[in-house]
Structure formats: structure tokens, C-alpha cells
Design a protein around this motif. Sequence first.
Motif, mmCIF file in Angstrom:
data_model
loop_
_atom_site.group_PDB
_atom_site.id
_atom_site.type_symbol
_atom_site.label_atom_id
_atom_site.label_comp_id
_atom_site.label_asym_id
_atom_site.label_seq_id
_atom_site.Cartn_x
_atom_site.Cartn_y
_atom_site.Cartn_z
ATOM 1 N N THR A 252 52.348 10.994 -22.024
ATOM 2 C CA THR A 252 52.741 12.285 -21.453
ATOM 3 C C THR A 252 53.615 13.027 -22.460
ATOM 4 O O THR A 252 54.514 12.450 -23.058
ATOM 5 C CB THR A 252 53.526 12.074 -20.151
ATOM 6 N N THR A 464 43.773 3.157 -6.274
ATOM 7 C CA THR A 464 45.067 3.824 -6.093
ATOM 8 C C THR A 464 46.240 2.864 -5.914
ATOM 9 O O THR A 464 47.347 3.299 -5.602
ATOM 10 C CB THR A 464 45.009 4.748 -4.856
ATOM 11 N N TYR A 508 50.908 2.487 -17.347
ATOM 12 C CA TYR A 508 51.349 3.511 -16.394
ATOM 13 C C TYR A 508 51.161 2.983 -14.983
ATOM 14 O O TYR A 508 50.704 1.850 -14.781
ATOM 15 C CB TYR A 508 50.581 4.823 -16.597
ATOM 16 N N ARG A 510 49.182 3.674 -11.431
ATOM 17 C CA ARG A 510 48.069 4.415 -10.838
ATOM 18 C C ARG A 510 48.507 5.119 -9.552
ATOM 19 O O ARG A 510 47.886 6.101 -9.141
ATOM 20 C CB ARG A 510 46.895 3.475 -10.562
ATOM 21 N N PHE A 513 51.056 7.903 -11.308
ATOM 22 C CA PHE A 513 50.694 8.292 -12.675
ATOM 23 C C PHE A 513 51.912 8.505 -13.580
ATOM 24 O O PHE A 513 51.866 9.260 -14.548
ATOM 25 C CB PHE A 513 49.800 9.540 -12.670
ATOM 26 N N ASN A 540 50.062 4.436 -23.143
ATOM 27 C CA ASN A 540 48.921 4.238 -22.249
ATOM 28 C C ASN A 540 47.641 3.945 -23.025
ATOM 29 O O ASN A 540 47.380 4.555 -24.069
ATOM 30 C CB ASN A 540 48.684 5.489 -21.396
#
Length: 555
Positions: A252, A464, A508, A510, A513, A540
Motif C-alpha cells: 500500500t 473472506t 496482509y 483478507r 485488506f 504482499n
Amino acid sequence: MLVVITMDLCCTSVHRVILAVGSDYFRSMFTLGMRESHQSCVTLPFILASELELLIDCSYSGAIPLSWKCIFEITSTALQLQYQPALSLCLDFMHQEINPHSCLDVASFAEAYEMVQLLEVADDFVLRQFQKVACTSKFKDLPAKKLLKYLKSHSLYVPSEIVVFKAVVAWIQAKPKTRLRLTKDLMKTIHFHLMTFKEFHEVKSLNMWSDYSLEKLYETIFEEFCSNETDYSQCRIYLPKESLILIGGDQTCEDKGSRSISRELWFGNSLRNHLGIKKAMEWRKLGEMPDPARYSHEVSVLRGQLYVFGGKNYYGTNDILNSVYSFKGTYDPLQNSWERLAEMQEKRCSFSVVVLDEKIYAIGGYCEPDYLESVERYCPVANSWSFTSPLDMPLSAHVAKVFQGQIFVSGGLSNQYQCLASMFLYHPETGSTYLENMAKPRAYHCMETLGNCLYVAGGIATDTVDQLACEVYNPEADSWTAFTSLPVPHVGAGSAVLEEKFYVLGGYSREDFSDTKIVHRYDPTAQRWENMGKMPGPNNDIQAALLCLPSHFRL
């Protein structure tokens, strides 16, 4: 040459060296006999070059195995006679068979004969295996100068300062009358401020401090332990011969509104012990890959050469790569000598790569819009790829590792995007053989070989849900056992085994995120995860590898 007469009066010609190597009795007999006859003054005067040659032939065939009982005598004779075949065989034996009980003898021998490379190997072994070496009887006979050299070395590897303290105390108490006066100099090498309260309690309870001459020294040690003004430059540093390398990945951006893909290579320059149980890694930038930057790629190391395969170079469609690069020779960023190799026959990301029998296998993966069941093999000599037996089903986000000459494949995603709990053996000619399933399904996880088992950690349980549970597989029993869960999610993390510990690097979550910019290290002896500090850059979908780096890249 000697003639041996057996009980049944049969005569057999035998070389003296064969008898000497196999028997202390004959070794003493020949040495004494030669001393009395004043024929020579070499260590083993009865060994001639021709006899050494016979010994070498016998050793290679396995008829006369070398042992620590005779290796130093034979090596010294080979040096005096300058007989290179014998010398090479002896040095190979010492390199391969060195252990905690023999390493100090090897170091002394190498120092006496000014064998610089052998001395480096022996000293390096002592520093790496210090805790085991300190438990041997020979450690207590170590000269003070040599002990101080080891204790002051930046390459000394210990799990805790209490190990160094116990070793020093054992050495002093072996000969207290002559060594007690060295206590102050020896204790200066121990970083008491890095100890936990429990560890320092062991220091405090030692009977040695009842000696009046050590009263002021103990007060100084106690003040150091209690001090809050810690000089972190004085923390113990361990510089491994093999370095942990991070390659590529994404992260990020600072504005939190976008992501960036990396070409960077970073290496773990050192491991530092800080206060209590806190530890950290120091990272340095090593260099960059050729264009393009990539993530969800794979790397491997074959004969000290780094290879980079496939991956994605952006976040859209048609961004999956089949390009392959390697670095010529041992990796040295100053040379920047990357070479583009033959491309894989299929574009792949989220796949797995292993090295088996000097060949590299690219297994499964994803190439939009399909998951792949194909497997292809790279031959470095021919610089070419060829397909081998496919997997039973399309598979992505799995992990493959070679263990005991076999390829093990765990977890991953099916073409219905379902996380799998499977574990199977893949054979390039015969395909898949299924083993006991994991207790938990997972994909985008890590798996590494450690000891006689395969350790699995991280990833996702469903699309998820993060997977924090960890498992270890015993191939001999074909069974899984849970071990300590991860403290935070590590999805798409890198992993490696260094110094018998399992590293999980970055990734990371899920579920939200968020980036996991932390390195965790699992110690199977202590059965816990250790926080090793923050990642240096991309975190990542990175890849990790172990490489030997030139010394000028270290502290």
C-alpha cells in the motif's frame, strides 16, 4: 610392507598404514619402533606416499573409513609429504563430519598448521553451534585468548545471553584457581541488559558471587541489568552466512489510496537481540530485478544461482508473465548481471516452484481466466522447458516443497475458488498420490521443511476469512499436528527456514485488506512465535530465498 602370520600359519602381506589406521596397538608399535631406530622425525614416518595412495583408494571404496581417531595424524602426514589426494580427502572429511565434539580440535589443528580456510570453517561452526559446543568437555580446556575471541565475535549465535553466561561460568569453574582472575574480562562480553528477569535470577543465585573478590563485579553487573539507558549499538548481532532475501512484491502506498509493485531486493543483514525477549532484523536494500516489477511470482535457488519466474506486473487483465530471469553466478549486486532465460510455456501467477534433481518445476497457478493443472520442467543446461504429468485438477495459491527427494503439495484454491485441505505427493512421471488432509483448509499460505517435518502457516480459510491456525506434517506417520497459531494474519506472505527457525514475512489480512508489515519467526524448541520487527519495503505477495552474499554487504 609387513608380513602377518595368522594362527593357521598363513602369511599375508599388509601395508603398515592399514594396520595403523585400524588399531591403536599397531600405531603405537610402529611409532615407537621408528623412534628407537632414529630413522625419521615426522609424525607418522612409516607412512609413505605409496601407502597413502592405497589408503585413499580404500577410503573412497569404503573399505577403510576415515574417523576422528586418526584423521589428524593422516592429515599432518599428507601435509608433510605434500600428497594432495590424501590431503583433499582428509579436508573433505573434516568439513563434512565436523561436530560439537570435534570442532575445537579442528580449530587447534588448523591454527597449528596455519590452514586458514579450515580454521575459518571450524571457528564458524563454534560460533554457530556455541550452545552445544559449550556443553562438551573440550570446551573447558579452551585457552582464555581463544574463548575471548569467540565471545567478542559479532557472529556468535546464541538464543539468549544466559547461554553465554553459563558457558563462561562452566569454563571458570573447571579451573577456578587460575581462571577466577579472568572473570571480569569474561563478564564484559556478556550483555546482561538483554536478559529477562527470570534469566538474571539464575545469575544472581550463583554461589560464585560469595567470593569476596567478586563482590564489586556483581554490583556492576546488577547495575547494567537494571539500567534503562540501553545502547542498542551494543546489542549482540548475528550475521548468518546465508542471508534471507526478499524479492519483488507489492504494498500500500503512503497515501493509502493506491498500491505499488516492486522490483526491489532486500536482505536481512543481521539479527539483533534487544531487551528481554524482544528481537529484530536489520534489513538493507540489495538491488533490483530487471523490468518489469512483479508480485505473485516465484523464485528458486539452484547451485547458488537465483531464478525469478512469472507473476503479475499490474492489477488489470493480461498482466500475467511467463518471463524468467537468473543471476549469473553467486549473487553480487555490484555486478548487476541478470540474464533473461527461456520463457515458461504458460503464463503463471499464484503458482509454486521447486528444485528436484537439478531441474526446476513450475506447478499449477493461475492464468486468466483459468486455473492451471499443467506442470513444466526447466533444464538449466539446455535452457528449455518441457511439460510433465499434469495435476489431477487445476490448482492455484498452493505451496509445493521438496522433502526427502519428493515433491509435497499442500492446500490451494480449486477452480471453484474453494480453499482446500489436501496434501499430496507429485511425481513428474506418474502424477499425484494423496496423503492425509490438513485439519484446516488454506490457500495463499506458507510451507517449509524444518527438521523431519513440514510446517504450514498463514493464508486464508475462505475467501473472506484469515487462517491463523498452524499445522505440522509428519511424513513418516502421514499425520498432522497443530502448533501455536499465528498472532496476526499472514496472507500471501514470504517464508524461509534460517538457523532451524521458520520465518513468515509480511502479507496482509483478507478480512480488512490491511498490510501485515511484520516478520514472525517460529522457534520449534520454545514452541512460540517471535516478533522480529517490521518489513523493509514491499510486504504482499513477495518471495523469500536464502543466498550466500559477498562479505562486503555485511556489517
